[in-house]
Design a protein around this motif. Structure first.
Motif, PDB file in Angstrom:
ATOM      1  N   UNK A 129       0.635  -0.911   0.235  1.00  0.00           N
ATOM      2  CA  UNK A 129       0.130  -0.012  -0.317  1.00  0.00           C
ATOM      3  C   UNK A 129       0.831   1.362  -0.269  1.00  0.00           C
ATOM      4  N   UNK A 130       0.640   1.868   0.324  1.00  0.00           N
ATOM      5  CA  UNK A 130       1.307   3.819   0.244  1.00  0.00           C
ATOM      6  C   UNK A 130       2.264   3.390   1.782  1.00  0.00           C
ATOM      7  N   UNK A 131       3.960   4.115   1.209  1.00  0.00           N
ATOM      8  CA  UNK A 131       4.048   4.081   2.161  1.00  0.00           C
ATOM      9  C   UNK A 131       4.689   5.278   2.850  1.00  0.00           C
ATOM     10  N   UNK A 132       4.595   6.203   1.908  1.00  0.00           N
ATOM     11  CA  UNK A 132       5.610   7.656   2.925  1.00  0.00           C
ATOM     12  C   UNK A 132       4.647   8.820   2.007  1.00  0.00           C
ATOM     13  N   UNK A 133       4.730  10.216   2.654  1.00  0.00           N
ATOM     14  CA  UNK A 133       4.771  10.969   1.268  1.00  0.00           C
ATOM     15  C   UNK A 133       6.346  11.667   0.617  1.00  0.00           C
ATOM     16  N   UNK A 134       5.551  11.424  -0.649  1.00  0.00           N
ATOM     17  CA  UNK A 134       7.422  11.163  -1.469  1.00  0.00           C
ATOM     18  C   UNK A 134       7.102  12.786  -1.536  1.00  0.00           C
ATOM     19  N   UNK A 135       6.605  13.330  -1.372  1.00  0.00           N
ATOM     20  CA  UNK A 135       6.772  14.985  -1.714  1.00  0.00           C
ATOM     21  C   UNK A 135       5.783  15.923  -1.641  1.00  0.00           C
ATOM     22  N   UNK A 136       5.222  17.100  -1.893  1.00  0.00           N
ATOM     23  CA  UNK A 136       4.836  18.242  -1.881  1.00  0.00           C
ATOM     24  C   UNK A 136       4.350  19.056  -2.960  1.00  0.00           C
ATOM     25  N   UNK A 137       3.943  18.823  -3.976  1.00  0.00           N
ATOM     26  CA  UNK A 137       3.873  19.339  -5.417  1.00  0.00           C
ATOM     27  C   UNK A 137       3.938  21.170  -4.865  1.00  0.00           C
TER      28      UNK A 137
END
Length: 136
Positions: free
Chosen positions: A1-9
């Protein structure tokens, strides 16, 4: 599933000014800056010492999705990107749960990873990007 926030754009109108702000004032390191012609944007990634990453995006054409976003909303947060190990499985899971996807299949993102977007109408008004990093 989802692991982490990769980035905020963050959508910006002037990428040079945004890079200067995030480097000179906020203390981030500009690690990559390039055009993504198929998305009609220029991007710059800003890394911070604790591993947080921001993606700055500026349209290269007014009729691009980011150009239209800026015309409607002005500069600001454009989307939140979540990392996943298996984007196809994550997309199927979301679709099975009635989530509207913008992309029917993954495509290549600014960092050459596999990406897909979740429509804001299914995510409480937030554009969400899913990202599966390249296997190294």
């Amino acid at each position: 599933m989802l692991k982490k926030i990769a980035h905020i754009s963050i959508a910006v109108t002037n990428l040079d000014r945004a890079c200067a702000f995030y480097h000179d004032v906020m203390g981030g390191e500009i690690t990559d800056r390039h055009r993504v012609d198929d998305q009609k944007v220029e991007v710059a990634f800003v890394n911070f010492s604790a591993g947080t990453k921001i993606e700055l995006i500026a349209p290269t054409r007014e009729d691009s999705p980011v150009g239209r976003f800026l015309a409607k909303h002005g500069p600001g947060i454009h989307h939140i990107c979540f990392e996943t190990d298996n984007i196809e499985k994550q997309m199927a899971f979301l679709s099975d749960h009635g989530v509207k996807l913008i992309d029917a299949a993954p495509r290549r993102g600014a960092e050459h990873d596999k990406i897909a977007f979740v429509h804001p109408s299914s995510a409480l008004g937030t554009l969400i990007e899913l990202s599966e990093p390249l296997k190294k």
